[in-house]
Write an enzyme that holds these catalytic residues in place. Structure first.
Site, PDB file in Angstrom:
ATOM      1  N   ASP A  47      26.305  41.202  47.599  1.00  0.00           N
ATOM      2  CA  ASP A  47      25.104  40.477  47.156  1.00  0.00           C
ATOM      3  C   ASP A  47      24.420  39.796  48.331  1.00  0.00           C
ATOM      4  O   ASP A  47      23.195  39.704  48.406  1.00  0.00           O
ATOM      5  CB  ASP A  47      25.477  39.393  46.142  1.00  0.00           C
ATOM      6  N   ASP A  51      20.640  40.200  49.447  1.00  0.00           N
ATOM      7  CA  ASP A  51      19.695  39.081  49.561  1.00  0.00           C
ATOM      8  C   ASP A  51      19.052  39.025  50.938  1.00  0.00           C
ATOM      9  O   ASP A  51      17.896  38.640  51.083  1.00  0.00           O
ATOM     10  CB  ASP A  51      20.395  37.751  49.263  1.00  0.00           C
ATOM     11  N   GLU A  55      41.265  25.246  17.276  1.00  0.00           N
ATOM     12  CA  GLU A  55      40.609  25.579  18.551  1.00  0.00           C
ATOM     13  C   GLU A  55      39.248  24.890  18.645  1.00  0.00           C
ATOM     14  O   GLU A  55      38.466  24.946  17.700  1.00  0.00           O
ATOM     15  CB  GLU A  55      40.415  27.110  18.639  1.00  0.00           C
ATOM     16  N   LYS A  83      35.487  24.386  19.121  1.00  0.00           N
ATOM     17  CA  LYS A  83      34.401  25.358  18.974  1.00  0.00           C
ATOM     18  C   LYS A  83      33.365  25.076  20.058  1.00  0.00           C
ATOM     19  O   LYS A  83      32.546  24.169  19.925  1.00  0.00           O
ATOM     20  CB  LYS A  83      33.781  25.229  17.586  1.00  0.00           C
ATOM     21  N   ASP A  93      30.122  25.317  22.145  1.00  0.00           N
ATOM     22  CA  ASP A  93      28.761  25.658  21.731  1.00  0.00           C
ATOM     23  C   ASP A  93      28.127  26.560  22.772  1.00  0.00           C
ATOM     24  O   ASP A  93      27.434  26.099  23.678  1.00  0.00           O
ATOM     25  CB  ASP A  93      27.969  24.351  21.575  1.00  0.00           C
ATOM     26  N   TYR A 153      39.034  33.924  22.492  1.00  0.00           N
ATOM     27  CA  TYR A 153      39.687  33.311  21.337  1.00  0.00           C
ATOM     28  C   TYR A 153      40.084  34.264  20.220  1.00  0.00           C
ATOM     29  O   TYR A 153      40.769  33.868  19.292  1.00  0.00           O
ATOM     30  CB  TYR A 153      38.856  32.160  20.776  1.00  0.00           C
ATOM     31  N   LYS A 192      42.105  28.237  12.103  1.00  0.00           N
ATOM     32  CA  LYS A 192      42.398  29.606  11.665  1.00  0.00           C
ATOM     33  C   LYS A 192      43.812  29.638  11.108  1.00  0.00           C
ATOM     34  O   LYS A 192      44.719  29.054  11.721  1.00  0.00           O
ATOM     35  CB  LYS A 192      42.324  30.573  12.852  1.00  0.00           C
ATOM     36  N   LYS A 251      32.686  20.901  11.597  1.00  0.00           N
ATOM     37  CA  LYS A 251      31.656  20.467  12.547  1.00  0.00           C
ATOM     38  C   LYS A 251      31.760  18.970  12.880  1.00  0.00           C
ATOM     39  O   LYS A 251      32.274  18.183  12.094  1.00  0.00           O
ATOM     40  CB  LYS A 251      30.253  20.765  11.973  1.00  0.00           C
ATOM     41  N   CYS A 259       7.904  -9.984  33.943  1.00  0.00           N
ATOM     42  CA  CYS A 259       7.431  -8.624  33.674  1.00  0.00           C
ATOM     43  C   CYS A 259       7.389  -7.892  35.028  1.00  0.00           C
ATOM     44  O   CYS A 259       7.190  -8.543  36.063  1.00  0.00           O
ATOM     45  CB  CYS A 259       6.035  -8.711  33.079  1.00  0.00           C
ATOM     46  N   CYS A 307       5.089  -6.652  36.336  1.00  0.00           N
ATOM     47  CA  CYS A 307       3.811  -6.955  36.988  1.00  0.00           C
ATOM     48  C   CYS A 307       3.882  -8.294  37.726  1.00  0.00           C
ATOM     49  O   CYS A 307       2.968  -8.655  38.461  1.00  0.00           O
ATOM     50  CB  CYS A 307       2.670  -6.984  35.966  1.00  0.00           C
ATOM     51  N   CYS A 354       5.281  -9.801  27.984  1.00  0.00           N
ATOM     52  CA  CYS A 354       4.394 -10.220  29.046  1.00  0.00           C
ATOM     53  C   CYS A 354       3.180 -10.738  28.286  1.00  0.00           C
ATOM     54  O   CYS A 354       2.617 -10.013  27.469  1.00  0.00           O
ATOM     55  CB  CYS A 354       4.004  -9.011  29.899  1.00  0.00           C
ATOM     56  N   CYS A 406      -2.286  -7.203  33.543  1.00  0.00           N
ATOM     57  CA  CYS A 406      -0.949  -6.641  33.788  1.00  0.00           C
ATOM     58  C   CYS A 406      -1.128  -5.127  33.870  1.00  0.00           C
ATOM     59  O   CYS A 406      -1.565  -4.486  32.917  1.00  0.00           O
ATOM     60  CB  CYS A 406       0.007  -6.997  32.657  1.00  0.00           C
TER      61      CYS A 406
HETATM   62  S1  IVH Z   1      36.457  32.923  15.744  1.00  0.00           S
HETATM   63  C1  IVH Z   1      35.309  35.822  12.347  1.00  0.00           C
HETATM   64  N1  IVH Z   1      37.023  31.025  17.415  1.00  0.00           N
HETATM   65  O1  IVH Z   1      31.660  30.156  16.457  1.00  0.00           O
HETATM   66  C2  IVH Z   1      35.321  34.586  13.174  1.00  0.00           C
HETATM   67  N2  IVH Z   1      34.733  31.444  16.981  1.00  0.00           N
HETATM   68  O2  IVH Z   1      30.283  30.789  13.557  1.00  0.00           O
HETATM   69  C3  IVH Z   1      35.104  34.860  14.559  1.00  0.00           C
HETATM   70  N3  IVH Z   1      33.182  30.042  18.270  1.00  0.00           N
HETATM   71  O3  IVH Z   1      30.041  33.234  16.598  1.00  0.00           O
HETATM   72  C4  IVH Z   1      34.915  33.683  15.387  1.00  0.00           C
HETATM   73  N4  IVH Z   1      34.719  28.930  19.362  1.00  0.00           N
HETATM   74  O4  IVH Z   1      30.388  31.998  18.766  1.00  0.00           O
HETATM   75  C5  IVH Z   1      36.028  31.682  16.793  1.00  0.00           C
HETATM   76  N5  IVH Z   1      37.704  29.407  18.893  1.00  0.00           N
HETATM   77  C6  IVH Z   1      36.736  30.061  18.291  1.00  0.00           C
HETATM   78  C7  IVH Z   1      35.363  29.781  18.541  1.00  0.00           C
HETATM   79  C8  IVH Z   1      34.384  30.493  17.853  1.00  0.00           C
HETATM   80  C9  IVH Z   1      33.426  29.103  19.192  1.00  0.00           C
HETATM   81  C10 IVH Z   1      31.839  30.454  17.814  1.00  0.00           C
HETATM   82  C11 IVH Z   1      31.533  31.904  17.938  1.00  0.00           C
HETATM   83  C12 IVH Z   1      31.159  32.394  16.579  1.00  0.00           C
HETATM   84  C13 IVH Z   1      30.849  31.127  15.866  1.00  0.00           C
HETATM   85  C14 IVH Z   1      31.250  31.232  14.412  1.00  0.00           C
END
Ligand code: IVH
Length: 669
Positions: A34, A38, A115, A117, A119, A219, A283, A307, A401, A403, A424, A431
Site C-alpha cells: 500500500d 500511495d 454476550e 451486543k 453496536d 460470535y 443465547k 437492550k 459575565c 463581557c 448579565c 454586552c
Molecule cells: S447473534 C440469529 N450475537 O445484533 C441471531 N448478534 O439483531 C444472530 N449482534 O444483526 C445474531 N452482538 O449485528 C448475535 N453477540 C452477538 C451480537 C449480535 C451484536 C448484532 C448483530 C445482529 C443483531 C441482532
C-alpha cells in the site's frame, strides 16, 4: 527534463497505477505494498501541481483511475442472517423463558451464553479449507453484498487459518465496529460509530475502508456442520483458538434473575468500554436445545437482545463553559467526553443554572449521567459520586459575565425568592454576548426568517465586524462578503434576495423579533392585535402609555415591566425606530372567525413552493394556529418532503390526523 519527456514520464506513472488498480481490485492480488502504491499516487499529484499542462482523465485526482461496479455483487447467505427480538425489562425476559417452556412443553433449568451486543454492522465470512473465500454484509438477511476485499482490510479478520480443528467449510459471523476514540478522531460527518463502520465497509474502494480503523469480533456461525461442539460458550472458545477475537466480557449465567443483575451492572460499566454496546445478547447455551427451538419468521426462539436505555448515558465532564443567552441568562454547559446516546453522539450537555450545579454538586472531572430525549437539549441528570476523584473541588460559578459586567440574581416578588438563574443585567447591545444572541433571535425562523443567514453566519459576520445591531443586516457590504471564503456570487445574491424579502414583515413577528424578555410569539401577537400598527406601538412607548397594555387579556405586570425596561434603554428605542423606517411592517388584520378557528397544525418535512413562515401565516390568517411539538392538542400533522419519522410515529400513536400538503391546502380551498 523537456516538456515532452515530462509528459511521457507522467503517462507512464499513470499507466502503472492503472495496472496496480487492476491487480488490487479485479484480481485481488496486489503486486506492491500500500505504501508503494500511495507513493506513485503522490508523485502523480506532485507532477500535476508542478506542471499545470499535465492532466489525464485517468489521473487519481479525478478518481482512482479504476471504476469498480456501481453496486456490490450480491450473494445469497447459505443460512439466513436473522435478527434478534428485544427485551427491555424483566417482564420481557420472563415472557421469553415462558415461551421456551411452552414450546418444549416442560420447565427446565436453562443456561445462557451472555454476550455484549456491540453496536456495529454484522458480517458473514465463509472459509473453505482454511481460506477466507467470501465476506458479505447482512443485506436483507437472505442476500448480502459481497464486501470481501473491504473485510480483508480488517486486521482482526484472519484470511488463512491453519489450526487443524478448524472446519473445512464454515461461515463465521460477527460484528464490524469502530472504537469510540477512533470515531472521535474521524473528520467525516458520520452521526455515530455504527454509521461510520457501515459507511466505511461499503466503500467502493477498499483503500478507503482501510483508512478507518475497523475491528471485528466473532460470535456465531451460519453454515457449519459439526457434532463435536455442544455449547455456544464452547463455540466461542473455539473461535478464539482459531484466531478470531471474541468479546472479553462473554460469560455463562443460569437464571433470568442473574441476567437481570448482570445487565444492571453492565449498563453502567459499558461507558468504560472502548466501543459502543447497546445491550446484552442472551443465547441458550446448549446447541442441541437451540436446534430444537429453531426460529420464528425473523428471529431465533433461543436468543434475545436485552437492550440498554437509549436515552441516557454516562460520561465525564471535561470542562464547564458559560453561555450567555439573549436575555442575559448565564447557562453553564458541560463539555463532556463524546458519548453515544441512542445513536446521537453528544458532547455538550446543559447544567441549567448556578443553583442546579450547587444542588447536584457537579464538578469538573465528574462522571455524570446525561439524558437526551427527543428534541430536548441533552442535560446532566446526576453525578456518579463513586467515580469522583479525591482532589476534586467545588465548581465556583463565575460572578462576572464573559463581557466583564457583574452579574445579578433577580428577586422574584411572587415566589419571594432569588432567581435560580444568574444574569448579565440586560444592557441592550452593550454586552457583546447578549447582542449577538439578540441578532440571532432577530433573524430566526419565527422572527424575520432570513434564509441563508443562519446562526453560524451571524457569528462569522459578527467576528468580521460586519454587524453589531439588527439594522446593520440591511446595510451589509456585499462586495466584502463575496470575497469571503465559501461565498460565491450565487450565495451572495441569494442572501441579498432573502434579506430584501424579509423587509416585509407582519407587526407581531416584528415585535417578537425584538427579543424583549417575556414577549414570545403569543404575547407579540396580543400586542400587535391591540396596537394595530408600528407607529401606534411606538406612540404608546413615546407617550409613556405602556401601562395601557394591561388592558390586554394575557399581558400582566411581568410583561409590562419588561417592555418598560427594554425601552428605558435609549439605544433600544433608537434601534426600533431605525428598523421601523428600514422595514415594511404590515398592520395586523387577523381574522378571528376564519375556517381554521381553534384548529392546531404542525409541520414536518419540506413544503413545496412555500416556506414554513408563509404556511404559518396562511394558517393564522384563517384563525388557526401552529405548534412545534406533537401533543394531544394537535389536530393535524402536515407532512412535506422527508418528514421526521419520529414525529409521524408520535402523531400516529396519539391518533392525530396526518395530512399531505395538498390535503391541507384543500381544507383551505
Ligand atoms: S447473534 C440469529 N450475537 O445484533 C441471531 N448478534 O439483531 C444472530 N449482534 O444483526 C445474531 N452482538 O449485528 C448475535 N453477540 C452477538 C451480537 C449480535 C451484536 C448484532 C448483530 C445482529 C443483531 C441482532
Amino acid at each position: 527534463m523537456k516538456d515532452s519527456e515530462i509528459k511521457r514520464y507522467y503517462k507512464r506513472r499513470i499507466n502503472e497505477l492503472k495496472n496496480h488498480n487492476k491487480h488490487y481490485f479485479v484480481d485481488s492480488s496486489p503486486k506492491i505494498s500500500d505504501k508503494e502504491y500511495d507513493e506513485i499516487k503522490k508523485e502523480i499529484f506532485n507532477l500535476e501541481k508542478k506542471y499545470s499542462y499535465l492532466k489525464s482523465t485517468s489521473s487519481p485526482s479525478n478518481s482512482l483511475g479504476y471504476t469498480p461496479s456501481k453496486n456490490f455483487v450480491k450473494s445469497r447467505h447459505r443460512v439466513k442472517m436473522l435478527s434478534l427480538s428485544n427485551a427491555f425489562d424483566f417482564k420481557d425476559l420472563e415472557n421469553f423463558e415462558k415461551k421456551i417452556f411452552n414450546y418444549l412443553n416442560k420447565k427446565i433449568e436453562l443456561e445462557y451464553s451472555v454476550e455484549p451486543k456491540i453496536d456495529g454492522i454484522s458480517a458473514s465470512l465463509t472459509y473453505k479449507n482454511g481460506l477466507l473465500v467470501i465476506g458479505t454484509s447482512r443485506g436483507d438477511g437472505t442476500t448480502g453484498e459481497v464486501i470481501t476485499e473491504n473485510l480483508k482490510t480488517i486486521n482482526d479478520i484472519p484470511q488463512k487459518i491453519t489450526n487443524k480443528d478448524f472446519p473445512n467449510d464454515i461461515d463465521i459471523r460477527g460484528e464490524v465496529f469502530i472504537e469510540k476514540d477512533d470515531f472521535n478522531k474521524l473528520k467525516n460527518n458520520f452521526a455515530n460509530p455504527r454509521n461510520a463502520a457501515s459507511g466505511s465497509l461499503r466503500q467502493k474502494n477498499p483503500l478507503e475502508t482501510k483508512k478507518i480503523p475497523l475491528n471485528f469480533v466473532a460470535y456465531t456461525y451460519g453454515y457449519f456442520e459439526s457434532d463435536k461442539i455442544k455449547k455456544q460458550s464452547d463455540f466461542l472458545s473455539s473461535l478464539k483458538k482459531w484466531g478470531f477475537k471474541i468479546n472479553e466480557h462473554n460469560k455463562v449465567l443460569k437464571n433470568i434473575k442473574d441476567l437481570e443483575s448482570f445487565h444492571k451492572k453492565f449498563e453502567n460499566d459499558r461507558f468504560d468500554l472502548k466501543y459502543d454496546v447497546d445491550g446484552l445478547v442472551y443465547k441458550i447455551n446448549n446447541l442441541d436445545l437451540q436446534n430444537r427451538l429453531g426460529f420464528t419468521a425473523n428471529s431465533p426462539r433461543w436468543a434475545i437482545a436485552h437492550k440498554f436505555s437509549a436515552d441516557s448515558a454516562y460520561s465525564q465532564i471535561r470542562d464547564i463553559s458559560i453561555q450567555v443567552g439573549r436575555t442575559g441568562a448565564l447557562t453553564p454547559v458541560a463539555r463532556i467526553k463524546p458519548v453515544n446516546i441512542g445513536g446521537v453522539v453528544v458532547s455538550n450537555a446543559t447544567l441549567h443554572n448556578e443553583d442546579e450545579i450547587i444542588r447536584k454538586d457537579i464538578r469538573l472531572g465528574d462522571t455524570v449521567k446525561v439524558e437526551r430525549a427527543g428534541d430536548v437539549i441533552p442535560h446532566v441528570v446526576s453525578v456518579d459520586f463513586k467515580k469522583r476523584e479525591k482532589k476534586s473541588k467545588k465548581f465556583i460559578f463565575p460572578k462576572k459575565c464573559p463581557c466583564g459586567f457583574d452579574t445579578i440574581k433577580e428577586f422574584n416578588k411572587v415566589t419571594k425568592k432569588y432567581d435560580a438563574v444568574r444574569r448579565c443585567p440586560d444592557r441592550g447591545f452593550e454586552c457583546e454576548k447578549i447582542a449577538i444572541e439578540k441578532i440571532k433571535h432577530f433573524i430566526s425562523k419565527e422572527g424575520l426568517n432570513i434564509d441563508g443567514l443562519g446562526k453560524k453566519v451571524v457569528e462569522k459576520f459578527w467576528d468580521l465586524q460586519l454587524i453589531r445591531f439588527p439594522q446593520d443586516i440591511f446595510n451589509l457590504d456585499y462586495t466584502q462578503i463575496s470575497k469571503l471564503e465559501g461565498w460565491g456570487d450565487l450565495s451572495v445574491s441569494n442572501l441579498k434576495f432573502s434579506i430584501d424579502q424579509s423587509k416585509k414583515v407582519s407587526l407581531d413577528r416584528f415585535l417578537y423579533s425584538l427579543g424583549i424578555r417575556h414577549i414570545g410569539i403569543e404575547n407579540a401577537k396580543l400586542l400587535a392585535e391591540y396596537t394595530k400598527s408600528i407607529s401606534n406601538f411606538l406612540n404608546f412607548v413615546k407617550n409613556k402609555k405602556i401601562n395601557e397594555f394591561l388592558n390586554i387579556d394575557g399581558i400582566g405586570d411581568t410583561q409590562i415591566n419588561s417592555i418598560k425596561k427594554f425601552f428605558e434603554n435609549k439605544s433600544n428605542y433608537k434601534i426600533v425606530e431605525k428598523l421601523s423606517l428600514l422595514l415594511k411592517i404590515s398592520d395586523l388584520k387577523f381574522n378571528k372567525d376564519g375556517k381554521l378557528l381553534n384548529i392546531t397544525f404542525m409541520f414536518t418535512g419540506k413544503l413545496s413552493n412555500m416556506s414554513r413562515a408563509e404556511a404559518k401565516t396562511l394558517i393564522e390568517e384563517n384563525s388557526g394556529s401552529v405548534v412545534s411539538s406533537v401533543n394531544k392538542k394537535l389536530k393535524y400533522l402536515i407532512i412535506g418532503e422527508k418528514p421526521t419519522n419520529r414525529k409521524v410515529q408520535e402523531a400516529k400513536e396519539l391518533g392525530i390526523k396526518i395530512l399531505s400538503q395538498k390535503e391541507w391546502l384543500n381544507l383551505l380551498n
